[in-house]
Design an enzyme around this catalytic site. Sequence first.
Site, PDB file in Angstrom:
ATOM      1  N   HIS A 148      46.143  35.978  38.965  1.00  0.00           N
ATOM      2  CA  HIS A 148      47.672  35.807  38.327  1.00  0.00           C
ATOM      3  C   HIS A 148      47.666  34.433  37.547  1.00  0.00           C
ATOM      4  O   HIS A 148      46.541  33.445  37.545  1.00  0.00           O
ATOM      5  CB  HIS A 148      48.249  35.663  39.835  1.00  0.00           C
ATOM      6  CG  HIS A 148      47.574  34.405  40.606  1.00  0.00           C
ATOM      7  ND1 HIS A 148      48.177  33.119  40.525  1.00  0.00           N
ATOM      8  CD2 HIS A 148      46.386  34.208  41.518  1.00  0.00           C
ATOM      9  CE1 HIS A 148      47.596  32.187  41.335  1.00  0.00           C
ATOM     10  NE2 HIS A 148      46.531  32.822  41.939  1.00  0.00           N
ATOM     11  N   ASP A 167      50.703  32.938  37.618  1.00  0.00           N
ATOM     12  CA  ASP A 167      51.787  31.921  38.064  1.00  0.00           C
ATOM     13  C   ASP A 167      50.959  30.745  38.978  1.00  0.00           C
ATOM     14  O   ASP A 167      49.880  31.034  39.257  1.00  0.00           O
ATOM     15  CB  ASP A 167      52.747  32.544  38.891  1.00  0.00           C
ATOM     16  CG  ASP A 167      52.146  33.277  40.140  1.00  0.00           C
ATOM     17  OD1 ASP A 167      50.820  33.840  40.154  1.00  0.00           O
ATOM     18  OD2 ASP A 167      52.803  33.274  41.440  1.00  0.00           O
ATOM     19  N   GLU A 222      52.032  35.903  42.582  1.00  0.00           N
ATOM     20  CA  GLU A 222      51.084  35.607  43.675  1.00  0.00           C
ATOM     21  C   GLU A 222      51.394  34.581  44.647  1.00  0.00           C
ATOM     22  O   GLU A 222      51.190  34.621  45.698  1.00  0.00           O
ATOM     23  CB  GLU A 222      49.602  35.584  43.023  1.00  0.00           C
ATOM     24  CG  GLU A 222      48.378  35.630  44.132  1.00  0.00           C
ATOM     25  CD  GLU A 222      48.398  34.421  44.810  1.00  0.00           C
ATOM     26  OE1 GLU A 222      47.573  34.561  45.866  1.00  0.00           O
ATOM     27  OE2 GLU A 222      48.817  33.382  44.478  1.00  0.00           O
ATOM     28  N   ASP A 257      39.631  34.425  42.427  1.00  0.00           N
ATOM     29  CA  ASP A 257      40.813  33.429  42.959  1.00  0.00           C
ATOM     30  C   ASP A 257      40.153  32.758  43.968  1.00  0.00           C
ATOM     31  O   ASP A 257      40.870  32.859  45.422  1.00  0.00           O
ATOM     32  CB  ASP A 257      41.933  34.325  43.105  1.00  0.00           C
ATOM     33  CG  ASP A 257      43.096  33.531  43.299  1.00  0.00           C
ATOM     34  OD1 ASP A 257      43.091  32.329  43.095  1.00  0.00           O
ATOM     35  OD2 ASP A 257      44.067  34.146  43.827  1.00  0.00           O
ATOM     36  N   HIS A 276      47.022  23.583  45.354  1.00  0.00           N
ATOM     37  CA  HIS A 276      48.420  23.364  45.916  1.00  0.00           C
ATOM     38  C   HIS A 276      48.622  21.988  46.171  1.00  0.00           C
ATOM     39  O   HIS A 276      49.628  21.522  46.937  1.00  0.00           O
ATOM     40  CB  HIS A 276      48.389  24.187  47.193  1.00  0.00           C
ATOM     41  CG  HIS A 276      48.401  25.916  47.039  1.00  0.00           C
ATOM     42  ND1 HIS A 276      48.939  26.481  47.952  1.00  0.00           N
ATOM     43  CD2 HIS A 276      48.033  26.366  46.524  1.00  0.00           C
ATOM     44  CE1 HIS A 276      48.642  27.697  47.579  1.00  0.00           C
ATOM     45  NE2 HIS A 276      48.001  27.786  46.644  1.00  0.00           N
TER      46      HIS A 276
END
Length: 437
Positions: free
Chosen positions: A73, A75, A135, A162, A408
């Site tokens: 992904h 994003d 995602e 990932d 994150h």
Amino acid sequence: MSALEPLLEFLSIPSVSTDPRHQKDVRRAALWLKERLEVLGFRSELHETPLHPILYAERLLDPEAPTVLVYGHYDVQPPDPLELWESPPFSPTVREGRVYARGASDDKGQLWAHVAALEGLEARVNLKFLVEGEEEIGSPHLLPFVRAHREKLRADVVLVSDGAMFAPHTPTLTYGLRGLCYLEVRLQGARRDLHSGAFGGVAPNPIQALGWILARLKDGTTGRVLIPGFYDRVRPVSEEEKRLWPPLDEEALKGELGVEVLPGEEGYSPLERLWARPTLDPNGIFGGYQGEGSKTVIPAEAGLKLSMRLVPDQDPEEVADLAEAYLKALCPPGYRMEVRRLHGGKPVLTDPQSPPMRLMARALEEVWGRPPVYAREGGTIPVVAELQEALGAPVVLLGLGLNDDNLHAPNEKFDLVNLEKGILAIRRFHGLLAESG
């Protein structure tokens, strides 16, 4: 490193899928990757969705050769809080052998390793790329795309990077992922915010009610989730499987987290709680006054965001039904509750001894100089279960990140040695697959 410069360019695109202000940036990242794959001889298609496009690309050399489908992904998560970054999140910076930027490890850096591995690749394999821009918001449009394009996506092996290695300098093959059920709970009290002096003692307070509800979601002594039926479909882990697992340095984990204990479900080791047991965690709570100083207000509304990580054989929709019923049963009189289902994903288990996994294990050992460890992972990649079911192909989960990559969070990073060795291992895997095919 020749692979680094284009990666820095890729990372500079603020492709934050959750923020409508970055919609054009998300698309720009898809077009950037599309162009790079076309330079490598791929035929590419951009499939529009109501949110962000899906990129599909293929380079088919020989109908008799094995076919690899690479998923990733483009994003990324929002970068907030910006003040905690040591360098701007979308101005990639290399420090001490690591690149720092939002998306460096999740997932642009790991995805880029698969593209960079194709430079000079002589192995005769057919390659397909399936790359999404949603995602980080639960892949709402990719799952229907996979179901509708089974034949287009057909492959002999699905390759996904990932995730994380078990420890630094430790090549890792992941064979399991937890699933996810994510809810938002909103409580409504009075029809407007109220003065706590004028109405305190008679007005419902949604923040207080949320506190009562939260206290009854988990047992404070055993750590068990109290939702009726929550554990009914949890598949036990065999002792044989546990023998595959590497030892966990619990003291090192405490040090990394800055805690003195590792709380969790009673009766299970920390590693089992991380990999093979379901969880329930409030991820955010909102309501009332959040500014400086005081404001004596009883809020009209409050809410919380709640994630549950799931394991085989739990189903996210079934768990959502159980959780919603329990939450509504806990709702005290005088409040109106709304439970929103934001997104979810099924848990995944793959065969750690499948032929493609054995080939990747060989490639990793040749590059790293040591055999890989086998691990489950606590996170969720919703599309992996869908690809596994729709295509019936073995999945190889090759994590190239590290657990301290700050996914994150501010100061996300990706170790360049993992990028370099990951490229070599992926290239070697394609060579071994071509020889075996």
